[in-house]
Design a protein around this motif. Sequence first.
Motif, PDB file in Angstrom:
ATOM      1  N   GLU A 105      -8.346   8.647 -15.020  1.00 50.85           N
ATOM      2  CA  GLU A 105      -8.835   7.272 -15.076  1.00 50.85           C
ATOM      3  C   GLU A 105     -10.026   7.102 -14.167  1.00 50.85           C
ATOM      4  OE1 GLU A 105      -4.782   4.784 -16.175  1.00 50.85           O
ATOM      5  OE2 GLU A 105      -5.587   4.712 -14.143  1.00 50.85           O
ATOM      6  N   ARG A 145     -12.771  10.553  -1.583  1.00 52.77           N
ATOM      7  CA  ARG A 145     -12.324   9.434  -0.761  1.00 52.77           C
ATOM      8  C   ARG A 145     -11.300   8.582  -1.484  1.00 52.77           C
ATOM      9  NH1 ARG A 145     -17.329   6.375   1.401  1.00 52.77           N
ATOM     10  NH2 ARG A 145     -15.701   4.858   1.886  1.00 52.77           N
ATOM     11  N   VAL A 146     -11.514   8.401  -2.759  1.00 48.64           N
ATOM     12  CA  VAL A 146     -10.532   7.606  -3.510  1.00 48.64           C
ATOM     13  C   VAL A 146      -9.194   8.342  -3.560  1.00 48.64           C
ATOM     14  CG1 VAL A 146      -9.962   6.656  -5.754  1.00 48.64           C
ATOM     15  CG2 VAL A 146     -12.269   6.424  -4.860  1.00 48.64           C
ATOM     16  N   GLU A 205     -13.088   8.595 -15.664  1.00 49.55           N
ATOM     17  CA  GLU A 205     -13.635   7.759 -16.737  1.00 49.55           C
ATOM     18  C   GLU A 205     -14.385   6.575 -16.179  1.00 49.55           C
ATOM     19  OE1 GLU A 205     -10.499   7.457 -20.038  1.00 49.55           O
ATOM     20  OE2 GLU A 205     -12.268   6.274 -20.638  1.00 49.55           O
ATOM     21  N   GLU A 206     -13.796   5.983 -15.141  1.00 48.44           N
ATOM     22  CA  GLU A 206     -14.428   4.795 -14.559  1.00 48.44           C
ATOM     23  C   GLU A 206     -15.786   5.146 -13.966  1.00 48.44           C
ATOM     24  OE1 GLU A 206     -11.891   2.918 -11.751  1.00 48.44           O
ATOM     25  OE2 GLU A 206     -13.148   1.118 -11.609  1.00 48.44           O
ATOM     26  N   LEU A 207     -15.825   6.255 -13.266  1.00 47.87           N
ATOM     27  CA  LEU A 207     -17.092   6.654 -12.649  1.00 47.87           C
ATOM     28  C   LEU A 207     -18.128   6.997 -13.713  1.00 47.87           C
ATOM     29  CD1 LEU A 207     -15.907   8.785  -9.596  1.00 47.87           C
ATOM     30  CD2 LEU A 207     -16.481   6.369  -9.733  1.00 47.87           C
ATOM     31  N   SER A 238       2.476   1.804  -3.288  1.00 44.93           N
ATOM     32  CA  SER A 238       1.493   2.230  -4.283  1.00 44.93           C
ATOM     33  C   SER A 238       1.128   3.693  -4.080  1.00 44.93           C
ATOM     34  CB  SER A 238       0.249   1.331  -4.161  1.00 44.93           C
ATOM     35  OG  SER A 238      -0.871   2.029  -4.630  1.00 44.93           O
ATOM     36  N   ARG A 239       1.001   4.100  -2.803  1.00 48.44           N
ATOM     37  CA  ARG A 239       0.636   5.491  -2.563  1.00 48.44           C
ATOM     38  C   ARG A 239       1.735   6.454  -2.953  1.00 48.44           C
ATOM     39  NH1 ARG A 239      -3.310   5.389   2.644  1.00 48.44           N
ATOM     40  NH2 ARG A 239      -3.414   7.612   2.331  1.00 48.44           N
ATOM     41  N   ARG A 275      -7.151   8.066  -0.527  1.00 47.75           N
ATOM     42  CA  ARG A 275      -6.429   6.814  -0.345  1.00 47.75           C
ATOM     43  C   ARG A 275      -5.282   6.680  -1.314  1.00 47.75           C
ATOM     44  NH1 ARG A 275      -7.237   2.741   2.079  1.00 47.75           N
ATOM     45  NH2 ARG A 275      -8.751   2.764   3.755  1.00 47.75           N
ATOM     46  N   GLU A 276      -5.398   7.395  -2.430  1.00 46.14           N
ATOM     47  CA  GLU A 276      -4.474   7.088  -3.514  1.00 46.14           C
ATOM     48  C   GLU A 276      -3.070   7.624  -3.267  1.00 46.14           C
ATOM     49  OE1 GLU A 276      -6.278   8.398  -7.043  1.00 46.14           O
ATOM     50  OE2 GLU A 276      -6.189   6.449  -7.981  1.00 46.14           O
ATOM     51  N   PHE A 294     -25.966   6.056  -6.859  1.00 43.29           N
ATOM     52  CA  PHE A 294     -24.504   6.093  -6.709  1.00 43.29           C
ATOM     53  C   PHE A 294     -24.081   6.735  -5.404  1.00 43.29           C
ATOM     54  CE2 PHE A 294     -20.444   5.611  -8.655  1.00 43.29           C
ATOM     55  CZ  PHE A 294     -19.662   6.598  -8.087  1.00 43.29           C
ATOM     56  N   GLY A 295     -24.803   7.762  -5.029  1.00 46.69           N
ATOM     57  CA  GLY A 295     -24.350   8.527  -3.868  1.00 46.69           C
ATOM     58  C   GLY A 295     -23.613   9.764  -4.355  1.00 46.69           C
ATOM     59  N   GLN A 320     -17.880  13.179  -3.409  1.00 49.51           N
ATOM     60  CA  GLN A 320     -17.360  12.584  -2.189  1.00 49.51           C
ATOM     61  C   GLN A 320     -16.597  11.311  -2.476  1.00 49.51           C
ATOM     62  OE1 GLN A 320     -21.201  12.995  -0.990  1.00 49.51           O
ATOM     63  NE2 GLN A 320     -20.835  14.384   0.729  1.00 49.51           N
ATOM     64  N   VAL A 321     -17.149  10.520  -3.399  1.00 52.83           N
ATOM     65  CA  VAL A 321     -16.438   9.273  -3.739  1.00 52.83           C
ATOM     66  C   VAL A 321     -15.062   9.601  -4.318  1.00 52.83           C
ATOM     67  CG1 VAL A 321     -16.400   7.331  -5.336  1.00 52.83           C
ATOM     68  CG2 VAL A 321     -18.468   7.862  -4.047  1.00 52.83           C
ATOM     69  N   THR A 329       0.834  -1.196   0.000  1.00 51.77           N
ATOM     70  CA  THR A 329       0.000   0.000   0.000  1.00 51.77           C
ATOM     71  C   THR A 329       0.867   1.244   0.000  1.00 51.77           C
ATOM     72  OG1 THR A 329      -1.467  -1.287   1.419  1.00 51.77           O
ATOM     73  CG2 THR A 329      -1.964   1.048   1.143  1.00 51.77           C
TER      74      THR A 329
END
Lengths: 114, 914
Positions: free
Chosen positions: B23, B66-67, B26-28, B9-10, B70-71, B57-58, B62-63, B6
Amino acid sequence: MGEGKPDLLQGTLDLMVLKTLETMGPQHGYGIARRIEQISEQALRLNQGTIYPALLRLRQRGWIRAEWGTSENGRKARYYTLTKTGKAQIDTETESWERVAATMARFLAVSEGR
Amino acid sequence: MSWLRTAISRMTAMFRRRRLDCELDEELRAHLEMAAEENRRRGMTEEEAGQKALRDFGGVTQVRERVRLREGMPLLENLQRDGSYALRMLRKSPGFAAVAIGSLALGIGANTAIFSIAKAALLDRLQVPHAGELRLLAWRSKRQSVVHSSWGDWDKTADGVSSTSFSYPVYLQMRKQNHALADLFAFKNLGRVNVTVDGEAEVVQGDLVSGNFYEQMEVRPQLGRPIGPADDEKPGGSPVATISDGYWTRRFNRSPSVIGKTILVNLVNVTVVGVNPRGFTGAKGTQSSPEIFMPFSMQPLVFPYSRETSLLTSDRVWWMQMMARARPGVDEAKARAALDVALKSAVRATMTVKPEESMPDLVLGDGSRGMNEASRQLAHPLLVLMSLVGLVVLLACANMANLLLARSAARQREMGVRLALGAGRARILRQMLTESVLLSVLGGLMGLAVGYFGRNAILAMFSSPADPTTIQGSFDWGVFGFNAALSVVTGILFGVGPALDATRTQVTSTLKDAAQTTTRRRKGFAGRAIVGFQVALSTLLVVVAGVFLRTIINLSRVDPGFDPRNIVLFELRPPQTEYPGAKEAALFQLIVERLRAVPGVESVTPTSVAPLSHSYENDDFLPEGRKQGHDDIADNSTVGDEYFATFRIPIVAGRGFAETDTETSPKVAVVNQALAKQFFPGQNPVGKSFTTSDEKDNKLMYQIVGVCADTRYGSLRENPPPVFYVDYRQAPAINWGMTFAVKTRTSRAAIAPSLRRAMQSVDRNLPLTDVRTQEEQIGELLQNEHVFADLTAGFGIVALMLACIGIYGLMAYAVSRRTNEIGIRMALGARAEQVLGMILREAVWMTAIGVAVGLGCALAVGRLIASQLYGLQAWDPVTLSGAALLLVAVALGASWIPARRAAAVDPSRALRES
């Protein structure tokens, strides 16, 4: 807006995603989310978006792998696959869940027996 | 090891931020489209399908957040963003940045430079293994001691004398009887010696060392062999030398062929056998290394001490230093007692002790810093400098604090807006923190440069061509770190403190200007307190600068009692082997004649004590008919016939010396007025006689034929001491070679070559060393005072500038905030001059308080520097009032512009813009 979610919830979501990938094979985020909704028979009211942080987490831990591919209707989407370590993780998590369930069952049986 | 994966990766994600964002987007997007499509298949309209997809989805943002959290490594990324924002803000206010960074750099740099130097001079140890074990032997006795002739340290203590010099026979005896400490070893710094390498002559520093020196110091040469016990057995039997690493580099280009090379040391052939390791400085001091080391057995050949056949056998002259290692576990009190017994018995065995003379008591001192002369001379001045420069750092920090306070008050609105827009308090505080830390870091970096170059500059100021002991030592990172930390803490305190305050208040109130009143008052006080502090510090620094400046001025104005202009000085040490006894006097006579014949020369005289060169000679002085007492000692000097004429010293009674005073005519002397007053009060000394002793303690009688005016002798600070002069042809002993003083009609540069030619015509091999003018000599004497005056003046100027900026900043800010109030006043009838007066009065009032505090501090600490002053007290009223007036003038000047601006306020406009 922080990482305040209890570990239990995180852990369960992770296991569900891994299990889904094991059963369904490579799948994109939307597919995984829909499947979880179906299996839980709508009992879990999770916003679909919450799956993405979980997917990132699993990816960082090396339990799943991501690739760009094309979806059923020709759209570009990211597909996730289970890795070997991920598969092993399922077994570990399943075992620990079953242990928790068994302990809980014993407790409930005891109080019922009164 | 998933946490490791982790983490990696971060970290890598940090660098691909943009692509990862793309990316994810695009995914969302794909997710939402697929969801919408499924909804459409179920029968919803396109609009409904999209909305349901979003709902299911919410929150997208915010999503994403949050991603992203973490990234990457959000902390680092935010830091980087804060940093670039802070840089941009600084670039927008270059004045503020320049002042804050500049004052920090000056403070930190100066502090680091001076602390590095002080540490090197005061704390550095000899670079030998276990330097802490070394003990330096010394002795103490009452004023009338058994020792009559010494070369080296001679400190007058409260009730007697103390010295580190011993005689060689005493050393040998003590070494035999020493069982308490490790083997006693010896050394002696000879001072300047003439060395000729491949035909080229130069003057270097030389040391004598005993045969066991290297072994006891536990030092091994990097090339060749050390001086060993075999080299120290027979006088002159082993003409060898070791050289320092620096000399090897400088003169021999680090060539290994130096081993076995023959060089001339004071015209004696010597073979180089070894090169000392780098960093080894001998035993005398830590700052610089003598170039050449020779065994003691070489002394009679290389450094003959006139009239003594050999110092190695002389019981009379105490001249060399001793050290020994005290191994761990040794009882030092017992060791000292044992060595004391050995010393006394050695003294009784080698000398006759008269009843009125007191025996020396042994003292064991710390030897880890060598003889520690630099520390003794410079300890006090360096401590003073360190305190002063510490104050400058405080000033710089206060300046930064002030500036930060003013800025943060001005940015209250900005913070209010940010809070309203949803920024977290922690986020804003982090931003302010980054800005302050950035300022401190930039200031610190510049301070590094200032410190480095400043240190070299200050070292250059302290060294002089005559005294080659320059202080070295490396740049002290510890001190730099401390200073940097201090500035960072200040930045944090004053950058974040007000921000904490501002973010605590309600958002609405900060957005409304009118609500400033409450917050302003509190900030106003902090700002005033800081500026008051700055003024107090500046006053103190200006007072100190003032007294040191006046000290150097007073010293420069001291009348030395003679005319120092147009006098060229040089040293001459004729080798004893070529000019023994009477031949030496004949040599001097010849030199005087030849030099006088040089065109442009008015008069020439030899003198054993060069005036005002920290050089002293004293001897017994017993007026005829009186019994030997305890105080019958006077300073003296052995001079030539034209001494008084050359230095333009008036003869107030009797006569000076003449050609008729020869080796065979009756011995005569000239005394100065101070001696006449002390030894012949109320009488005319001309015609009276006295006795003094020569190096063999024979009593010689002289008759006083003249009285000369008083002159300063060794230093400008001491009052003229009693001195008696004898002519070199009738002198009891000539120990040191002579200084020649040449009074010229032209400048030195023109005459020096002619003088050298004249000397060569006397003897080709007689080197002329240390050529300087009398005025340069006096300048060297005052060098420390000069350095102090320059440095403290520099600090004073910096302090004044910082105080000026502080006052200006505070008043400007106050005026800009009070435009409203001023507008109201003027609308109600106040005149421009009244407003001007009000602002100026405020500034002066604040300054006055600061000045009062500063003067109080100056009075309190004045005692600490009193010993360095001359001609004035530490609480000198002229200097104190001068400093006070200067600060008030600076305050008036600094607040003039803001006051003018206040007076020029247009009431109607001021009231409109609130």
